[in-house]
Enzyme design. Structure first.
Site, short mmCIF file in Angstrom:
data_model
loop_
_atom_site.label_atom_id
_atom_site.label_comp_id
_atom_site.label_asym_id
_atom_site.label_seq_id
_atom_site.Cartn_x
_atom_site.Cartn_y
_atom_site.Cartn_z
N MET A 1 -15.17 45.00 11.21
CA MET A 1 -15.10 44.70 12.64
C MET A 1 -13.67 44.76 13.17
O MET A 1 -13.47 45.03 14.36
CB MET A 1 -15.74 43.35 12.96
CG MET A 1 -17.26 43.37 12.94
SD MET A 1 -17.99 44.54 14.12
CE MET A 1 -17.46 43.86 15.69
N LEU B 1 -21.21 46.07 7.75
CA LEU B 1 -19.94 45.62 8.33
C LEU B 1 -19.65 44.17 7.95
O LEU B 1 -20.56 43.34 7.90
CB LEU B 1 -20.03 45.61 9.86
CG LEU B 1 -20.01 46.91 10.63
CD1 LEU B 1 -20.69 46.72 11.98
CD2 LEU B 1 -18.59 47.35 10.83
N CYS B 2 -18.38 43.88 7.75
CA CYS B 2 -17.90 42.49 7.71
C CYS B 2 -16.61 42.48 8.52
O CYS B 2 -16.47 43.26 9.45
CB CYS B 2 -17.73 41.99 6.27
SG CYS B 2 -16.45 42.81 5.31
N ARG B 3 -15.68 41.62 8.21
CA ARG B 3 -14.44 41.58 9.00
C ARG B 3 -13.52 42.73 8.63
O ARG B 3 -13.01 43.42 9.51
CB ARG B 3 -13.73 40.24 8.83
CG ARG B 3 -12.54 40.08 9.77
CD ARG B 3 -12.04 38.65 9.83
NE ARG B 3 -11.51 38.18 8.57
CZ ARG B 3 -10.24 38.33 8.19
NH1 ARG B 3 -9.38 38.92 8.96
NH2 ARG B 3 -9.85 37.87 7.03
N GLY C 1 -14.04 44.67 5.25
CA GLY C 1 -14.68 45.63 4.35
C GLY C 1 -14.99 45.15 2.95
O GLY C 1 -15.68 45.84 2.21
#
Length: 114
Positions: A93, A65-67, A69
């Site tokens: 996220m 996961l990041c903010r 993708g």
């Protein structure tokens, strides 16, 4: 679903049993994250790779996961090259929060995605 050549899933398929790796930076993590996720910022990932191999259950998928993708897709691609079964989480996220999944500040309160 694919993000380039990286396997990708939506947050709707994730369960509480899945191993989550959050590669956002420290300020993003501190604002809000998925409870139980392992946090290794992308900027430190190669140097801290051993933390993932120590923490990840053997023979399980690692959901990255990041903010939104993009960073997670890059890290997932790197992990695949290392022989790890990694999957990018589409929407990151932001999608997690939009789906009503809990976001923690790590101090017992609700977090937010920045």
């Amino acid at each position: 679903m694919q993000f380039g050549s990286v396997p990708t899933v939506g947050v709707d398929v994730l369960t509480s049993e899945d191993f989550l790796l959050d590669v956002r930076e420290d300020d993003e993590w501190e604002a809000g994250h998925a409870e139980g996720a392992l946090h290794i910022p992308m900027s430190e990932f190669v140097a801290r790779y051993g933390e993932l191999t120590d923490a990840a259950p053997d023979a399980s998928k690692v959901y990255v996961l990041c903010r939104v993708g993009g960073r997670s897709a890059q890290v997932a691609q790197y992990l695949i090259q290392q022989g790890i079964d990694a999957v990018n989480v589409a929407g990151g996220m932001q999608a997690w929060e939009a789906a009503g999944r809990p976001v923690s500040d790590g101090k017992g309160g609700s977090g937010s995605v920045i």
